[in-house]
Design a protein around this motif. Structure first.
Motif, PDB file in Angstrom:
ATOM      1  N   ILE A 181     -34.361 -19.617 -49.608  1.00  0.00           N
ATOM      2  CA  ILE A 181     -34.881 -18.418 -48.936  1.00  0.00           C
ATOM      3  C   ILE A 181     -33.730 -17.570 -48.388  1.00  0.00           C
ATOM      4  O   ILE A 181     -33.705 -16.345 -48.546  1.00  0.00           O
ATOM      5  CB  ILE A 181     -35.869 -18.822 -47.819  1.00  0.00           C
ATOM      6  N   LEU A 182     -32.736 -18.252 -47.780  1.00  0.00           N
ATOM      7  CA  LEU A 182     -31.589 -17.491 -47.263  1.00  0.00           C
ATOM      8  C   LEU A 182     -30.858 -16.776 -48.395  1.00  0.00           C
ATOM      9  O   LEU A 182     -30.446 -15.626 -48.261  1.00  0.00           O
ATOM     10  CB  LEU A 182     -30.620 -18.427 -46.537  1.00  0.00           C
ATOM     11  N   PHE A 183     -30.721 -17.481 -49.534  1.00  0.00           N
ATOM     12  CA  PHE A 183     -30.053 -16.880 -50.689  1.00  0.00           C
ATOM     13  C   PHE A 183     -30.770 -15.615 -51.138  1.00  0.00           C
ATOM     14  O   PHE A 183     -30.158 -14.574 -51.386  1.00  0.00           O
ATOM     15  CB  PHE A 183     -30.027 -17.908 -51.822  1.00  0.00           C
ATOM     16  N   ILE A 184     -32.119 -15.698 -51.180  1.00  0.00           N
ATOM     17  CA  ILE A 184     -32.874 -14.554 -51.683  1.00  0.00           C
ATOM     18  C   ILE A 184     -32.821 -13.396 -50.697  1.00  0.00           C
ATOM     19  O   ILE A 184     -32.731 -12.230 -51.099  1.00  0.00           O
ATOM     20  CB  ILE A 184     -34.315 -14.986 -51.992  1.00  0.00           C
ATOM     21  N   GLY A 232     -30.627  -8.088 -49.668  1.00  0.00           N
ATOM     22  CA  GLY A 232     -29.767  -7.208 -48.879  1.00  0.00           C
ATOM     23  C   GLY A 232     -28.711  -6.532 -49.733  1.00  0.00           C
ATOM     24  O   GLY A 232     -28.474  -5.333 -49.612  1.00  0.00           O
ATOM     25  N   VAL A 233     -28.084  -7.308 -50.631  1.00  0.00           N
ATOM     26  CA  VAL A 233     -27.050  -6.724 -51.485  1.00  0.00           C
ATOM     27  C   VAL A 233     -27.646  -5.631 -52.366  1.00  0.00           C
ATOM     28  O   VAL A 233     -27.038  -4.575 -52.568  1.00  0.00           O
ATOM     29  CB  VAL A 233     -26.402  -7.827 -52.355  1.00  0.00           C
ATOM     30  N   PRO A 291     -36.250   4.552 -53.493  1.00  0.00           N
ATOM     31  CA  PRO A 291     -37.396   3.648 -53.623  1.00  0.00           C
ATOM     32  C   PRO A 291     -37.470   2.936 -54.969  1.00  0.00           C
ATOM     33  O   PRO A 291     -37.834   1.771 -55.024  1.00  0.00           O
ATOM     34  CB  PRO A 291     -38.587   4.593 -53.454  1.00  0.00           C
ATOM     35  N   ARG A 292     -37.075   3.642 -56.039  1.00  0.00           N
ATOM     36  CA  ARG A 292     -37.169   2.989 -57.344  1.00  0.00           C
ATOM     37  C   ARG A 292     -36.226   1.795 -57.434  1.00  0.00           C
ATOM     38  O   ARG A 292     -36.578   0.736 -57.931  1.00  0.00           O
ATOM     39  CB  ARG A 292     -36.860   3.995 -58.454  1.00  0.00           C
ATOM     40  N   GLN A 293     -34.998   1.986 -56.934  1.00  0.00           N
ATOM     41  CA  GLN A 293     -34.041   0.874 -56.961  1.00  0.00           C
ATOM     42  C   GLN A 293     -34.516  -0.270 -56.084  1.00  0.00           C
ATOM     43  O   GLN A 293     -34.444  -1.439 -56.462  1.00  0.00           O
ATOM     44  CB  GLN A 293     -32.676   1.351 -56.471  1.00  0.00           C
ATOM     45  N   VAL A 294     -35.057   0.081 -54.895  1.00  0.00           N
ATOM     46  CA  VAL A 294     -35.538  -0.960 -53.992  1.00  0.00           C
ATOM     47  C   VAL A 294     -36.693  -1.709 -54.639  1.00  0.00           C
ATOM     48  O   VAL A 294     -36.757  -2.943 -54.589  1.00  0.00           O
ATOM     49  CB  VAL A 294     -35.965  -0.339 -52.647  1.00  0.00           C
ATOM     50  N   GLY A 295     -37.606  -0.954 -55.285  1.00  0.00           N
ATOM     51  CA  GLY A 295     -38.745  -1.607 -55.938  1.00  0.00           C
ATOM     52  C   GLY A 295     -38.275  -2.561 -57.017  1.00  0.00           C
ATOM     53  O   GLY A 295     -38.722  -3.713 -57.068  1.00  0.00           O
ATOM     54  N   ALA A 296     -37.355  -2.107 -57.864  1.00  0.00           N
ATOM     55  CA  ALA A 296     -36.862  -2.966 -58.944  1.00  0.00           C
ATOM     56  C   ALA A 296     -36.200  -4.212 -58.382  1.00  0.00           C
ATOM     57  O   ALA A 296     -36.451  -5.331 -58.846  1.00  0.00           O
ATOM     58  CB  ALA A 296     -35.876  -2.194 -59.814  1.00  0.00           C
ATOM     59  N   SER A 297     -35.376  -4.035 -57.326  1.00  0.00           N
ATOM     60  CA  SER A 297     -34.675  -5.211 -56.819  1.00  0.00           C
ATOM     61  C   SER A 297     -35.634  -6.151 -56.108  1.00  0.00           C
ATOM     62  O   SER A 297     -35.443  -7.369 -56.147  1.00  0.00           O
ATOM     63  CB  SER A 297     -33.536  -4.803 -55.901  1.00  0.00           C
ATOM     64  N   LEU A 298     -36.697  -5.587 -55.485  1.00  0.00           N
ATOM     65  CA  LEU A 298     -37.650  -6.490 -54.828  1.00  0.00           C
ATOM     66  C   LEU A 298     -38.427  -7.295 -55.862  1.00  0.00           C
ATOM     67  O   LEU A 298     -38.696  -8.478 -55.663  1.00  0.00           O
ATOM     68  CB  LEU A 298     -38.600  -5.700 -53.930  1.00  0.00           C
ATOM     69  N   ILE A 299     -38.784  -6.643 -56.983  1.00  0.00           N
ATOM     70  CA  ILE A 299     -39.454  -7.388 -58.059  1.00  0.00           C
ATOM     71  C   ILE A 299     -38.561  -8.525 -58.540  1.00  0.00           C
ATOM     72  O   ILE A 299     -38.978  -9.680 -58.682  1.00  0.00           O
ATOM     73  CB  ILE A 299     -39.808  -6.446 -59.223  1.00  0.00           C
ATOM     74  N   PHE A 300     -37.260  -8.196 -58.727  1.00  0.00           N
ATOM     75  CA  PHE A 300     -36.295  -9.211 -59.144  1.00  0.00           C
ATOM     76  C   PHE A 300     -36.239 -10.349 -58.134  1.00  0.00           C
ATOM     77  O   PHE A 300     -36.240 -11.533 -58.495  1.00  0.00           O
ATOM     78  CB  PHE A 300     -34.928  -8.549 -59.300  1.00  0.00           C
ATOM     79  N   CYS A 301     -36.247  -9.978 -56.834  1.00  0.00           N
ATOM     80  CA  CYS A 301     -36.159 -10.997 -55.800  1.00  0.00           C
ATOM     81  C   CYS A 301     -37.393 -11.901 -55.809  1.00  0.00           C
ATOM     82  O   CYS A 301     -37.278 -13.114 -55.628  1.00  0.00           O
ATOM     83  CB  CYS A 301     -36.006 -10.360 -54.430  1.00  0.00           C
TER      84      CYS A 301
END
Lengths: 132, 227
Positions: free
Chosen positions: A39-42, A47-48, B96-106
């Motif tokens: 979880i910390l990693f994610i 953040g990055v 927002p588009r970049q944030v959305g893409a990275s959140l999906i990845f996360c």
């Protein structure tokens, strides 16, 4: 009647799962540490990828390295109980991760200062000198 | 390595602290707040290290990270962030588009990692229980045989000693390489953070670029003429 049976089944099932969960929460083991590390990693990866402030991005990288350290040390402890000869290798590796993180922070922050002198900004989307 | 009793309570407290402080590190608007939340996250993780019987690493974590690296971060924030703070209500996240893409990845990463931990741990659980019990007994006996510390309230553990033995026995070459790395980092950061004035006084600016640089920063030329 069907409803009461259904309710009983649900209660039984959830009771079983709940007691099992309670039992495992009372005795955290290796997997709990691994999940905390993941979880910390994610959080660090998020953040990055999402922040604009380059200093916060560096802090997120520290968070990622720290999550890796947590995994190393959890596995080191796990190996100590299995009687592994060199079980402390995980702790040694964590020391080296900390050393590299410190060096990385020093260099990175030097770059940030040089960048701020030249570009007057710390938002990463405005630093696009290498973009074509 | 199952924790029991108060250890379990402290595990949950510090784990939740670490995760929330980590989240707030990423979410905070002010970079100084981010740094303070990161410090509390690092301290919580150090407490988890102590629960894992890695007292030496916990100490190193607090000394190096909280005492060294985070102070460096705070200094740089205060050097650099003045203008950004004045701008106030700027967007702290990317588009927002970049944030959305990275959140999906996360979220994919969350699913994958939790699945992997779950599957892998099932494999780890099939192990020799008798050996585990024997190991735990050995450890308890070992701890009972430890000598008392100077104050007589605690026992001197050999954990740090064994870490040191392992470090110098198995990892002495990486240890030396780490020292070279730190030297390179020191020299590199000093080189990177020099001002133009310092570069000029060290005669480290290309001669063909010097007039241009002096025209852009007239105060450096004045200082040079003065000295």
């Amino acid at each position: 009647m069907i409803l009461t049976v259904f309710a009983f089944v649900v209660q039984e099932a959830s009771g079983g799962v709940l007691s099992q969960m309670k039992e495992s929460a009372k005795h955290p083991d290796l997997s709990k540490f691994l999940v905390i590390g993941a979880i910390l990693f994610i959080i660090g990866v998020a953040g990055v990828l999402t922040r604009r402030n380059i200093i916060v991005i560096f802090m997120s990288i520290e968070l990622i390295l720290n999550a890796a350290n947590l995994n190393f040390i959890a596995f080191s402890r796990y190996l100590q109980e299995t009687g592994n000869v060199n079980a402390l290798a995980g702790q040694i590796f964590a020391v080296f991760v900390i050393v590299v993180a410190a060096a990385e922070a020093a260099i990175g922050l030097g770059i940030v200062i040089a960048l701020y002198r030249n570009k007057e900004t710390i938002w990463v989307d405005e630093i696009d000198l290498l973009k074509w | 390595m199952n924790l029991t009793g108060w250890e379990a309570v402290f595990f949950w407290v510090f784990a939740i602290c670490a995760i929330f402080a980590g989240l707030l590190t990423v979410m905070a608007r002010n970079a100084v707040h981010s740094a303070l939340f990161l410090i509390s996250s690092l301290v919580s993780v150090a407490a988890l290290f102590i629960l894992l019987h890695a007292e030496f690493i916990a100490g190193v974590q607090i000394l190096v990270y909280v005492g060294g690296v985070m102070v460096l971060f705070l200094f740089v924030i205060m050097l650099v962030n003045v203008g950004a703070e004045e701008r106030g209500r700027d967007e702290i996240f990317n588009h927002p588009r970049q944030v959305g893409a990275s959140l999906i990845f996360c979220f994919l990463l969350v699913g994958g990692l939790l699945f992997a931990v779950n599957k892998g741990y099932q494999g780890l659980r099939t192990r020799d229980e008798a050996k585990l019990v024997q190991g735990a007994e050995d450890r308890i006996n070992q701890e009972k045989s430890l000598s008392r510390s100077g104050t007589g309230t605690t026992k001197i553990t050999v954990d740090t000693e064994s870490v040191a033995q392992s470090l110098y026995r198995y990892a002495s070459l990486p240890f030396e390489i780490a020292s070279v790395l730190l030297l390179v980092a020191i020299i590199g950061s000093v080189m990177l953070a020099r001002t133009l004035k310092q570069e000029v006084s060290a005669d480290d600016v290309a001669p063909e670029e010097l007039p241009e640089e002096l025209r852009r920063h007239p105060e450096v030329g004045k200082v040079e003429v003065g000295t």
